[in-house]
Design an enzyme around this catalytic site. Structure first.
Site, PDB file in Angstrom:
ATOM      1  CG  ASP A 156      -1.867  -1.210   1.132  1.00 57.50           C
ATOM      2  OD1 ASP A 156      -2.664  -1.278   0.177  1.00 57.50           O
ATOM      3  OD2 ASP A 156      -1.769  -2.105   1.992  1.00 57.50           O
ATOM      4  CD  GLU A 193      -0.597  -9.463   1.803  1.00 57.32           C
ATOM      5  OE1 GLU A 193      -1.183  -9.327   0.724  1.00 57.32           O
ATOM      6  OE2 GLU A 193      -0.515  -8.536   2.653  1.00 57.32           O
TER       7      GLU A 193
HETATM    8  C1  5RP Z   1      -3.140  -7.036   0.674  1.00 56.70           C
HETATM    9  C2  5RP Z   1      -1.982  -6.141   0.454  1.00 56.70           C
HETATM   10  C3  5RP Z   1      -1.790  -5.617  -0.920  1.00 56.70           C
HETATM   11  O1  5RP Z   1      -0.528  -5.980  -1.367  1.00 56.70           O
HETATM   12  C4  5RP Z   1      -1.927  -4.128  -0.902  1.00 56.70           C
HETATM   13  O2  5RP Z   1      -3.169  -3.777  -0.319  1.00 56.70           O
HETATM   14  C5  5RP Z   1      -1.805  -3.527  -2.290  1.00 56.70           C
HETATM   15  O3  5RP Z   1      -2.937  -3.877  -3.040  1.00 56.70           O
HETATM   16  P1  5RP Z   1      -3.083  -3.500  -4.561  1.00 56.70           P
HETATM   17  O4  5RP Z   1      -2.005  -4.220  -5.297  1.00 56.70           O
HETATM   18  O5  5RP Z   1      -4.461  -3.975  -4.940  1.00 56.70           O
HETATM   19  O6  5RP Z   1      -2.957  -2.003  -4.695  1.00 56.70           O
HETATM   20  O7  5RP Z   1      -1.209  -5.848   1.324  1.00 56.70           O
HETATM   21  O8  5RP Z   1      -3.283  -7.356   2.029  1.00 56.70           O
END
Ligand code: 5RP
Length: 236
Positions: free
Chosen positions: A89, A108
């Protein structure tokens, strides 16, 4: 299909991550829209004969990878993980991360920590001088969640961060969002985080906090995509 500029940037970052994939590897597959682009690209390679195996960081990613024919393993059945590829994010100048926007931060982080090399794939808008514009996700056990929330708020206050903006993440039906591990997520819009490592340590010490979305010094490679391509940086 025409991709939005953001989606094209995510896809470009994801495609560059294929450079780190070798035959025979066991690969951790992240969660979210950027990771999904990587899963699609890996699926194409697998269908063309690439022999790799994968573990998924969420049920959604497991289902996507399975539908593309990527061989999947239970994390309990592997000893080593060569590579993990995941989105984020936010990424700061030290390459610390905020993750968990998709609610998969616990799995993750387990997979990223176990991987020999952790490759982060993001679009350029995710690069920030300091973490904290994106609300920090904190995963907590449902038992005593109200008490744990107060303890998390106390930690944030102790770190001179905003605490009155901590919110329980909700599902579309208004009930608490439940992670794949059966936990709640607190989204902490705490403002810019001056000392992410100190906040990470303090949050980890709170009973009831299962995991938080600060990934400190975990990224080995950060790939930043834009509409035209992607740049690869190795983290020292
Ligand atoms: C999920 C995560 C994602 O990697 C993060 O939210 C980024 O998401 P996106 O690739 O859809 O922008 O940490 O838990």
């Amino acid at each position: 299909m025409t991709l939005s500029p953001t989606d094209a940037a995510k896809r470009n970052a994801a495609l560059r991550a294929l450079e780190f994939v070798r035959p025979g590897m066991t690969i951790g597959l992240g969660t979210g829209s950027t990771a999904a682009h990587f899963v699609v690209a890996l699926g194409v390679e697998v269908q063309a004969g690439l022999a790799v195996r994968a573990v998924a960081t969420s049920i959604a990613t497991y289902n996507q990878a399975a539908s593309l024919g990527i061989p999947l393993l239970d994390p309990n059945d592997i000893d080593t993980l060569d590579l993990a590829v995941d989105g984020a994010d936010e990424v700061d100048r030290q390459h610390h991360l905020i993750k968990g926007g998709g609610g998969a931060l616990l799995r993750e982080k387990i997979i990223a920590a176990a991987a020999h090399e952790f490759v982060v794939i993001v679009d350029a808008a995710k690069m920030k001088p300091q973490l904290g514009s994106f609300p920090l996700p904190v995963e907590v056990t449902p038992f005593g969640a109200a008490l744990t929330t107060k303890a998390v708020q106390a930690v944030l206050r102790g770190q001179n961060l905003k605490a009155d903006t901590v919110r329980m993440r909700l599902a579309p039906d208004g009930a608490p969002f439940i992670s794949d591990g059966g936990n709640y997520i607190l989204d902490c819009a705490c403002g810019l985080i001056a000392a992410p490592d100190a906040v990470a340590g303090a949050l980890s010490a709170v009973p009831g906090v299962v995991e938080h979305g600060l990934f400190i010094a975990m990224a080995d490679i950060v790939i930043v995509g834009d509409e035209t391509g992607a740049a690869v940086a190795r983290v020292d």
